[in-house]
Design a protein around this motif. Structure first.
Motif, PDB file in Angstrom:
ATOM      1  N   ASP A  46      17.998 -17.221  35.780  1.00  0.00           N
ATOM      2  CA  ASP A  46      16.672 -17.260  35.178  1.00  0.00           C
ATOM      3  C   ASP A  46      15.936 -16.112  34.852  1.00  0.00           C
ATOM      4  O   ASP A  46      15.489 -15.740  33.637  1.00  0.00           O
ATOM      5  N   VAL A  47      16.273 -15.122  35.836  1.00  0.00           N
ATOM      6  CA  VAL A  47      15.622 -13.641  35.599  1.00  0.00           C
ATOM      7  C   VAL A  47      16.333 -13.201  34.510  1.00  0.00           C
ATOM      8  O   VAL A  47      15.780 -12.419  33.586  1.00  0.00           O
ATOM      9  N   ILE A  48      17.564 -13.239  34.412  1.00  0.00           N
ATOM     10  CA  ILE A  48      18.310 -12.463  33.244  1.00  0.00           C
ATOM     11  C   ILE A  48      18.162 -12.944  31.931  1.00  0.00           C
ATOM     12  O   ILE A  48      17.849 -12.306  30.896  1.00  0.00           O
ATOM     13  N   ASN A  49      18.064 -14.330  31.795  1.00  0.00           N
ATOM     14  CA  ASN A  49      17.565 -14.857  30.656  1.00  0.00           C
ATOM     15  C   ASN A  49      16.322 -14.483  30.364  1.00  0.00           C
ATOM     16  O   ASN A  49      15.923 -14.394  29.152  1.00  0.00           O
ATOM     17  N   GLN A  50      15.257 -14.285  31.398  1.00  0.00           N
ATOM     18  CA  GLN A  50      13.993 -13.913  30.923  1.00  0.00           C
ATOM     19  C   GLN A  50      13.878 -12.472  30.476  1.00  0.00           C
ATOM     20  O   GLN A  50      13.340 -12.051  29.778  1.00  0.00           O
ATOM     21  N   ASP A  51      14.715 -11.884  30.958  1.00  0.00           N
ATOM     22  CA  ASP A  51      14.921 -10.242  30.621  1.00  0.00           C
ATOM     23  C   ASP A  51      15.511 -10.178  28.963  1.00  0.00           C
ATOM     24  O   ASP A  51      14.986  -9.369  28.486  1.00  0.00           O
ATOM     25  N   GLN A  52      16.446 -11.031  28.552  1.00  0.00           N
ATOM     26  CA  GLN A  52      16.875 -11.419  27.396  1.00  0.00           C
ATOM     27  C   GLN A  52      15.510 -11.457  26.443  1.00  0.00           C
ATOM     28  O   GLN A  52      15.399 -10.680  25.539  1.00  0.00           O
ATOM     29  N   GLU A  53      14.729 -12.456  26.828  1.00  0.00           N
ATOM     30  CA  GLU A  53      13.655 -12.640  26.016  1.00  0.00           C
ATOM     31  C   GLU A  53      12.700 -11.297  25.776  1.00  0.00           C
ATOM     32  O   GLU A  53      12.394 -10.945  24.607  1.00  0.00           O
ATOM     33  N   TYR A  54      12.464 -10.538  26.833  1.00  0.00           N
ATOM     34  CA  TYR A  54      11.534  -9.409  26.715  1.00  0.00           C
ATOM     35  C   TYR A  54      12.535  -8.323  26.016  1.00  0.00           C
ATOM     36  O   TYR A  54      11.612  -7.744  25.096  1.00  0.00           O
ATOM     37  N   TYR A  55      13.715  -8.259  26.072  1.00  0.00           N
ATOM     38  CA  TYR A  55      14.429  -7.236  25.466  1.00  0.00           C
ATOM     39  C   TYR A  55      14.545  -7.598  23.694  1.00  0.00           C
ATOM     40  O   TYR A  55      13.976  -6.483  22.929  1.00  0.00           O
ATOM     41  N   VAL A  56      14.636  -8.708  23.492  1.00  0.00           N
ATOM     42  CA  VAL A  56      14.450  -9.015  21.948  1.00  0.00           C
ATOM     43  C   VAL A  56      13.064  -8.884  21.464  1.00  0.00           C
ATOM     44  O   VAL A  56      12.760  -8.284  20.288  1.00  0.00           O
ATOM     45  N   GLN A  57      12.031  -9.292  22.338  1.00  0.00           N
ATOM     46  CA  GLN A  57      10.588  -9.059  21.856  1.00  0.00           C
ATOM     47  C   GLN A  57      10.201  -7.653  21.805  1.00  0.00           C
ATOM     48  O   GLN A  57       9.112  -7.315  20.868  1.00  0.00           O
ATOM     49  N   GLN A  58      10.613  -6.866  22.951  1.00  0.00           N
ATOM     50  CA  GLN A  58       9.870  -5.574  23.048  1.00  0.00           C
ATOM     51  C   GLN A  58      10.867  -4.374  22.895  1.00  0.00           C
ATOM     52  O   GLN A  58      10.068  -3.234  22.744  1.00  0.00           O
ATOM     53  N   VAL A  59      11.998  -4.254  23.237  1.00  0.00           N
ATOM     54  CA  VAL A  59      12.844  -3.186  23.222  1.00  0.00           C
ATOM     55  C   VAL A  59      13.736  -3.077  21.956  1.00  0.00           C
ATOM     56  O   VAL A  59      13.541  -2.023  21.328  1.00  0.00           O
ATOM     57  N   PHE A  60      14.418  -4.167  21.595  1.00  0.00           N
ATOM     58  CA  PHE A  60      15.419  -4.174  20.601  1.00  0.00           C
ATOM     59  C   PHE A  60      14.359  -4.155  19.063  1.00  0.00           C
ATOM     60  O   PHE A  60      13.479  -4.898  19.121  1.00  0.00           O
ATOM     61  N   PRO A  61      14.744  -3.330  18.347  1.00  0.00           N
ATOM     62  CA  PRO A  61      13.888  -3.214  16.796  1.00  0.00           C
ATOM     63  C   PRO A  61      13.990  -4.556  16.110  1.00  0.00           C
ATOM     64  O   PRO A  61      15.065  -5.114  16.421  1.00  0.00           O
ATOM     65  N   LYS A  62      12.929  -4.858  15.537  1.00  0.00           N
ATOM     66  CA  LYS A  62      12.895  -6.041  14.644  1.00  0.00           C
ATOM     67  C   LYS A  62      13.933  -5.796  13.500  1.00  0.00           C
ATOM     68  O   LYS A  62      13.861  -4.782  12.860  1.00  0.00           O
ATOM     69  N   ALA A  63      14.491  -6.773  13.083  1.00  0.00           N
ATOM     70  CA  ALA A  63      15.318  -6.918  11.932  1.00  0.00           C
ATOM     71  C   ALA A  63      14.378  -6.573  10.963  1.00  0.00           C
ATOM     72  O   ALA A  63      13.331  -7.121  10.724  1.00  0.00           O
ATOM     73  N   LYS A  64      14.937  -5.983   9.702  1.00  0.00           N
ATOM     74  CA  LYS A  64      14.291  -5.636   8.716  1.00  0.00           C
ATOM     75  C   LYS A  64      13.962  -6.749   7.757  1.00  0.00           C
ATOM     76  O   LYS A  64      14.815  -7.712   7.291  1.00  0.00           O
ATOM     77  N   LEU A  65      12.872  -7.165   7.383  1.00  0.00           N
ATOM     78  CA  LEU A  65      12.594  -8.270   6.597  1.00  0.00           C
ATOM     79  C   LEU A  65      12.946  -8.372   4.928  1.00  0.00           C
ATOM     80  O   LEU A  65      12.758  -7.136   4.516  1.00  0.00           O
ATOM     81  N   LYS A  66      13.551  -9.418   4.632  1.00  0.00           N
ATOM     82  CA  LYS A  66      13.901  -9.405   3.204  1.00  0.00           C
ATOM     83  C   LYS A  66      12.710 -10.193   2.630  1.00  0.00           C
ATOM     84  O   LYS A  66      11.980 -10.775   3.191  1.00  0.00           O
ATOM     85  N   LYS A  67      12.743 -10.049   1.110  1.00  0.00           N
ATOM     86  CA  LYS A  67      11.525 -10.746   0.534  1.00  0.00           C
ATOM     87  C   LYS A  67      12.052 -11.528  -0.792  1.00  0.00           C
ATOM     88  O   LYS A  67      12.811 -11.045  -1.570  1.00  0.00           O
ATOM     89  N   VAL A  68      11.703 -12.752  -0.676  1.00  0.00           N
ATOM     90  CA  VAL A  68      11.638 -13.251  -2.176  1.00  0.00           C
ATOM     91  C   VAL A  68      10.606 -13.478  -2.814  1.00  0.00           C
ATOM     92  O   VAL A  68       9.656 -13.986  -2.400  1.00  0.00           O
ATOM     93  N   LYS A  69      10.707 -13.055  -4.148  1.00  0.00           N
ATOM     94  CA  LYS A  69       9.439 -12.980  -4.758  1.00  0.00           C
ATOM     95  C   LYS A  69       9.177 -14.321  -5.591  1.00  0.00           C
ATOM     96  O   LYS A  69      10.086 -14.591  -6.498  1.00  0.00           O
ATOM     97  N   ILE A  70       8.308 -15.054  -5.285  1.00  0.00           N
ATOM     98  CA  ILE A  70       8.061 -16.335  -5.889  1.00  0.00           C
ATOM     99  C   ILE A  70       7.227 -16.271  -7.216  1.00  0.00           C
ATOM    100  O   ILE A  70       7.485 -16.591  -8.049  1.00  0.00           O
ATOM    101  N   THR A  71       5.925 -15.524  -6.948  1.00  0.00           N
ATOM    102  CA  THR A  71       5.268 -15.196  -8.322  1.00  0.00           C
ATOM    103  C   THR A  71       4.811 -13.640  -8.114  1.00  0.00           C
ATOM    104  O   THR A  71       4.863 -13.167  -6.950  1.00  0.00           O
TER     105      THR A  71
END
Length: 335
Positions: free
Chosen positions: A231-256
């Motif tokens: 349980d602790v390791i899985n919680q660590d995973q969530e923390y690393y995804v949210q706070q440590v690992f950089p967010k993936a660069k967003l792509k954009k679809v232009k609708i209008t």
């Protein structure tokens, strides 16, 4: 028939393997520390020999990665930069102290000039405690202002022009050494770090597999000795995804011209709405998995409703459904 739920460490290696070196090493160290303290140490003599052996291999792999990382980040110039920074800091502190003193006990003209120079020091947020790069930038910006009127006249009045010139030279020396170190590090064999990461990843996957297996075979009455650690390791995973690992660069679809949709690779439309609520403000998904922008459905170029459960395809054309009375529908090409 009810299915027994086993505690299991979640799949995570794909996320960790794409993290930058420092974040990857941090995760491996965190995971190894959890295995050591929450399983090996906690269970003591009751800890299975296979887990103890796996933890030993994990310690060695993480230490090897740590050594590789320190090798690519360490430089003989580091000490020289620290020494040059100390010299520069002493000069800056002396300059500021002199101006403060003249503001109290100097001539009438100096008492008038000192507050303006001190204000410039505050405006450019010079601090001898910040990292080398930021301090270098702030001092360079300050000196640029002190070298032109009206502050250059104030420096003359305070008799600190030569001291400002000395600070400029010392600041340039720090910047030169940093540039040399960066150039030097660019030539270090980066493959050594990658090999260490791959080796650590393999041991990590094996360790997760072993812990998960024992969590299954030793479960009694719905619980195993490994549940808390998992349980602790899985919680660590969530923390690393949210706070440590950089967010993936967003792509954009232009609708209008005014409306776009944001997503990351392999995300469905539906998931992207939930994952990026700020960027996708105004977008919702209906119970029938149709995608709406406010009250307008998103359609493909043929006029069919987009299925929100499908992955976003930014190579296609999209349009917003027009009101029944209808204005022209103009498909737009995504960026």
């Amino acid at each position: 028939m009810a299915t027994t739920r086993f505690h299991q460490i979640n799949a995570f290696i794909n996320k960790a393997s794409h993290a930058p070196h420092a974040a990857h090493l941090s995760w491996m160290q965190r995971f190894q520390e959890r295995v050591q303290t929450l399983i090996v140490t906690e269970l003591g003599e009751d800890c299975p020999a296979m887990i103890v052996s796996q933890n030993t291999a994990l310690v060695a792999a993480v230490q090897a990665e740590d050594v590789a990382y320190r090798t690519i980040t360490r430089s003989p110039l580091t000490e020289q930069i620290a020494e040059a920074d100390q010299v520069r800091d002493n000069t800056y502190i002396g300059l500021r102290t002199m101006v403060e003193a003249l503001g109290r006990v100097g001539t009438a003209a100096q008492k008038e000039a000192a507050p303006r120079v001190l204000q410039a020091m505050r405006d450019y947020q010079v601090s001898v405690t910040e990292n080398y790069e930021l301090e270098s930038t702030h001092i360079a910006q300050l000196i640029q202002q002190l070298e032109v009127q009206p502050l250059s006249d104030d420096c003359t009045t305070l008799a600190i022009t030569s001291l400002v010139g000395q600070l400029k030279t010392e600041n340039q020396q720090v910047q030169t050494l940093i540039a040399q170190r960066n150039e030097q590090q660019a030539g270090i064999d980066a493959q050594a770090m990658q090999r260490a990461r791959v080796a650590a990843d393999l041991v990590y996957v094996e360790t997760v597999m072993v812990v998960n297996a024992f969590a299954v075979v030793e479960q009694q009455q719905g619980a195993s000795p490994y549940d808390h650690a998992i349980d602790v390791i899985n919680q660590d995973q969530e923390y690393y995804v949210q706070q440590v690992f950089p967010k993936a660069k967003l792509k954009k679809v232009k609708i209008t011209d005014a409306i776009s949709f944001y997503f990351t690779t392999n995300e469905t439309w539906k998931k992207a709405v939930g994952q990026h609520p700020d960027e996708n403000a105004g977008w919702t998904v209906t119970e029938d998995n149709e995608l709406l922008y406010q009250t307008q459905r998103l359609l493909d170029a043929q006029g069919n409703a987009v299925d929100a459960t499908k992955k976003v395809d930014d190579t296609k054309q999209y349009q917003l459904e027009q009101p029944a009375e209808g204005s022209d529908v103009t498909p737009v090409t995504p960026e």
